[in-house]
Every structure is written in C-alpha cells, then in structure tokens.
Motif scaffolding. Structure first.
Motif, mmCIF file in Angstrom:
data_model
loop_
_atom_site.group_PDB
_atom_site.id
_atom_site.type_symbol
_atom_site.label_atom_id
_atom_site.label_comp_id
_atom_site.label_asym_id
_atom_site.label_seq_id
_atom_site.Cartn_x
_atom_site.Cartn_y
_atom_site.Cartn_z
ATOM 1 N N GLY A 125 5.899 -7.186 -18.974
ATOM 2 C CA GLY A 125 4.621 -6.595 -18.590
ATOM 3 C C GLY A 125 3.399 -7.430 -18.911
ATOM 4 N N GLY A 127 2.342 -10.347 -17.473
ATOM 5 C CA GLY A 127 1.805 -11.187 -16.398
ATOM 6 C C GLY A 127 0.873 -10.373 -15.516
ATOM 7 N N ILE A 128 0.500 -10.987 -14.400
ATOM 8 C CA ILE A 128 -0.350 -10.322 -13.390
ATOM 9 C C ILE A 128 0.442 -9.178 -12.735
ATOM 10 C CG2 ILE A 128 -1.115 -10.820 -11.003
ATOM 11 C CD1 ILE A 128 -3.292 -11.519 -12.926
ATOM 12 N N PRO A 130 2.481 -7.223 -10.278
ATOM 13 C CA PRO A 130 3.255 -7.764 -9.157
ATOM 14 C C PRO A 130 2.761 -7.230 -7.807
ATOM 15 C CG PRO A 130 4.712 -6.841 -10.856
ATOM 16 C CD PRO A 130 3.319 -6.428 -11.196
ATOM 17 N N ASP A 131 2.944 -8.040 -6.776
ATOM 18 C CA ASP A 131 2.521 -7.667 -5.422
ATOM 19 C C ASP A 131 3.308 -6.491 -4.871
ATOM 20 O OD1 ASP A 131 0.561 -9.554 -5.036
ATOM 21 O OD2 ASP A 131 1.971 -11.084 -4.309
ATOM 22 N N ASN A 132 4.623 -6.455 -5.129
ATOM 23 C CA ASN A 132 5.418 -5.453 -4.436
ATOM 24 C C ASN A 132 5.720 -4.231 -5.309
ATOM 25 O OD1 ASN A 132 8.463 -5.405 -5.216
ATOM 26 N ND2 ASN A 132 7.910 -7.583 -5.212
ATOM 27 N N ALA A 135 8.818 -4.045 -7.757
ATOM 28 C CA ALA A 135 8.612 -4.791 -9.008
ATOM 29 C C ALA A 135 7.706 -4.015 -9.964
ATOM 30 C CB ALA A 135 8.030 -6.180 -8.718
ATOM 31 N N ARG A 136 6.700 -3.326 -9.419
ATOM 32 C CA ARG A 136 5.831 -2.520 -10.287
ATOM 33 C C ARG A 136 6.607 -1.342 -10.881
ATOM 34 N NH1 ARG A 136 2.117 -3.403 -6.147
ATOM 35 N NH2 ARG A 136 2.254 -1.287 -5.351
ATOM 36 N N PHE A 138 9.815 -1.263 -11.463
ATOM 37 C CA PHE A 138 10.697 -1.825 -12.475
ATOM 38 C C PHE A 138 9.932 -2.099 -13.768
ATOM 39 C CE2 PHE A 138 12.432 -5.229 -14.932
ATOM 40 C CZ PHE A 138 13.685 -4.717 -15.189
ATOM 41 N N ARG A 139 8.794 -2.752 -13.645
ATOM 42 C CA ARG A 139 7.996 -3.116 -14.809
ATOM 43 C C ARG A 139 7.597 -1.885 -15.618
ATOM 44 N NH1 ARG A 139 2.268 -6.319 -15.178
ATOM 45 N NH2 ARG A 139 1.457 -4.416 -14.261
#
Lengths: 168, 168, 168
Positions: A125, A127-128, A130-132, A135-136, A138-139
């Motif tokens: 968690g 990093g920037i 995520p675009d998709n 992935a968000r 999941f994070r």
C-alpha cells in the motif's frame, strides 16, 4: 506452546529467508505451507528457487486456496511457516471468494494452532493508487488482512533491505 | 496548548483509526476536517464508512480545497483531525493550483492553530516509478509536503499494518 | 578509516539531502558520484536542482554506467557520496548488462574504498506488483542489490518524510 510471528515487507526484502531462519531455530520437523500456484513460467521459477533454498527437516504442504483448513490440520506442537498471505489472497480474489469471511477464518486458524506459527505477507500500500479497480480492491483487502494478523500476532517484523525492524 | 502530530502510512494501514483514537483521548468536542470529494461511487462509499465509524463528539467540516482557511477558522483550543492531505493534494493538483505556495500556506496554518492538531497523509513513494507524468508530479508533491509537515510536527508516526511506529 | 552508510527510502523522502549532510560533517574535499543520465528534460531539471543544492567542497564525477571502476579510482581517505544506485541499476538494466555480476562487483568496490562511503538507493518494492515484466525485473534486481549493500553496510538508514530511521 503457541506463538504467532508476522513478517511483513516489500518485494525482495528478505521476508522468506528471515522467516525460515526463525523456524529453523526450533526442533525439526517443520511444516512449510506454500500458497503459490505455478500458473506461469516466472512463478514456477520463483517456487523452484524457494524450494531449493530449504534443506532437510522441512515438510512442504501446498495450500493455494484451502489455507485455513491446512493450518487447522497440522499436528500439535509442529512449527509452521506460511509463505505467503499475498499469493493466497490473490488466488482467493481471482476465485471471487468472500474475502472478508475467509480472512476472518484464516486469522482464527492461525491463532488456534498449537505450536509456533510464522506468517509472511507483502506490504503493497505504499505506492501510488493503482489505475485499475481490481488492483485497488486487492490492495485494500491486503491492508485489512495485514492489520488483522498484526493485531493477533505476538511479534510483528517489518523487513527493510533484508534487515528485520521490530514493530511489535 | 498547541501540538502537531503527523500520521503517515500506506493504504489501509490504520491511519485514520489511530488518528481518531489520539484525538478522542482529549476533551470533546473535536473537529474533523474531511478533504474527500465524493466524485464517484467508490469514494462515496469510503467516505460513508469513515463517517459511520466516528461517534458522538465529532463536528465535521468539509474542506476538499480550502483547507488552510478552514484550519485558520477553528475556535481556539479545539482539537482537530485533518484527514487527509493526500486527497486535498489530489484535488488541488487537478485544479491546477500553485502547489508550492499552497503547501507552504497549509503548513503555516497547521502550525498556527491554538490547539492539538493531528494530520493524516499517505506515503506514496515506495513503489516503482509511475508510468504517467501526472502521477509522478503528484508523488513528488506528496513527498515534499510530507517532509514539510514532518519537519514542523512535534510527533511523527509511521503506520505499519495498523501498528504505530514512532519516527519523531 | 573506512565505513559504509546506506541511505534507503522512497521518492522525495530526503535521502540525498540527508546523505550530503552526513558527508559534509567530514573534512572537505568530498567526491560526489552522480549516476543520472540526462536523457530527457524532466531528468535534466532534477540533476540541475541536485547540483545547485551542493555548495563548495564537492567534486562531481559522472558514472551512469561504470560505477564500480569510478569508486575504485577514488583517492585514499576521500569521503564519497554515491547518488544513487537506482539510476545506475536502471541504466545497466536498459543496457542489458549481467546485473548479478555487476552488482557483486559494485558491492565489493564500495566495501573496498579506503574512506567513508555514503550510498543512496530507492526502496521500490512496497507497492502493487507492476503490470509489465521489465518493471518486475527491475524491482527484483533493486531489492536484491539493496539487501547486498545493507548486509555489507555498517549503518543502514530508512528515510520517512525527511526523517532518518536507523535500521542497523
């Protein structure tokens, strides 16, 4: 005697190696619960490298999906390394499981084992955003699971470049 | 009495919950300055969850853009939680604001409030360099703002899986 | 006297500034080994800002590729700052070098210098797994190199919002 140690860190931060060293201080045999699925060549290579590093004394169980039940089926007193929550969570997310219920069941099983448990997971968690959307999701799920395990754990270690930092 | 506490961490690392616990140790009422804009359903849901967790004693102010002025307008002695700098910075970047000047004004306002201030922000610089230039600009601006707030703060806490690590 | 200090952190976490302050406590002159290649305007601007911050007493050497040999060629006793391993590794990855051999040679050169060495690097493994294979290869190589340098270093510092956390 039971105890739960949680090893958290980034990619290639030495999590698995440190976890193995902690378990190998205890009397053998040790159980290694692997959560990886070798769905491509890159992953198969990583699994092979991890296995090659482990020596005598290790019994490997594969549990890419049924992790809580695998933990619950261990013999009493057996030291166990679960490596890792991130691959298990990925597998369950892609299988469209009820992550909230499964994470609760998993944490209960980890806490209930009659013997030393070391659990490895990734921090994802920092990093920037995520675009998709997957992935968000999941994070978010990974962050929540990490918090649940850390709250239950007796010891929490954050790995920095191969070095353990004690958080709890 | 004035003091500035800075809570930094990754996504789903327990930043908001820890910040709320710190403020709730002080006598109510407490001000909560929310910087989120509910520009889509995912964000609206997150805002709703955050609000639902806060109980009695909280007064919520929305300041997705005009954060420094909202801080400056608080009554003396009032404990305040600013949650969070990352959403505010996103809003100001997308509004094409002069980030350098606005960040300086914000940090001055945070330091000038006559009362306890707890500020939440995301660490976003510990992943791979983002592909797109806007994300890189954001990451740089976020890192600079975090440094400015941390330099001014009396206490800096880095959250790891829901656990506070004291950095300063 | 020889010593190796490793400064690790995210983007805009104050790594370079802290590294410069450590070196400037020692008697001048100091060597600054820059690994950046100004292949676009954004990078050229960053290089310019870094150079402008350094004052009298610094001698700058450019080593975007031949870093181990540049370190080996320093005069005995000379304090040196290597900034940073992340750009060097990027340059060598794009040049399709044998990263494993080159990283080993670099760590040996850093450890062999007769004088104080401060090395800066990025932690890039704490976000979501990158979509593209080259970024994943880079992230793995960076993590391994960071572990090697940290194992060799006398002091390891993790930067959080401009503040140094001592890990070793």
């Amino acid at each position: 005697m039971t105890s739960l140690t949680f090893i958290l860190g980034g990619a290639r931060s030495g999590k698995s190696r440190h976890a193995e060293e902690l378990i190998e201080r205890l009397p053998a045999p040790w159980s290694y619960i692997a959560t990886a699925e070798a769905y491509d060549a890159e992953m198969a290579e990583r699994i092979g490298l991890h296995r090659a590093r482990r020596g005598e004394g290790w019994q490997t169980l594969d549990a890419p999906h049924d992790l809580a039940r695998t933990v619950a089926g261990l013999p009493p007193g057996r030291p166990v390394l679960v490596d890792c929550l991130t691959l298990w969570l990925t597998n369950r997310l892609l299988a469209e499981a009820d992550l909230s219920a499964e994470c609760a069941a998993l944490v209960a099983a980890l806490g209930a084992h009659d013997g030393p448990v070391v659990v490895v997971s990734n921090e994802t968690g920092l990093g920037i955003v995520p675009d998709n959307a997957l992935a968000r999701r999941f994070r978010d799920a990974q962050g929540r699971l990490n918090q649940m395990v850390a709250a239950r754990a007796d010891t929490v270690i954050f790995m920095v470049a191969g070095l353990p930092m004690k958080v709890k």
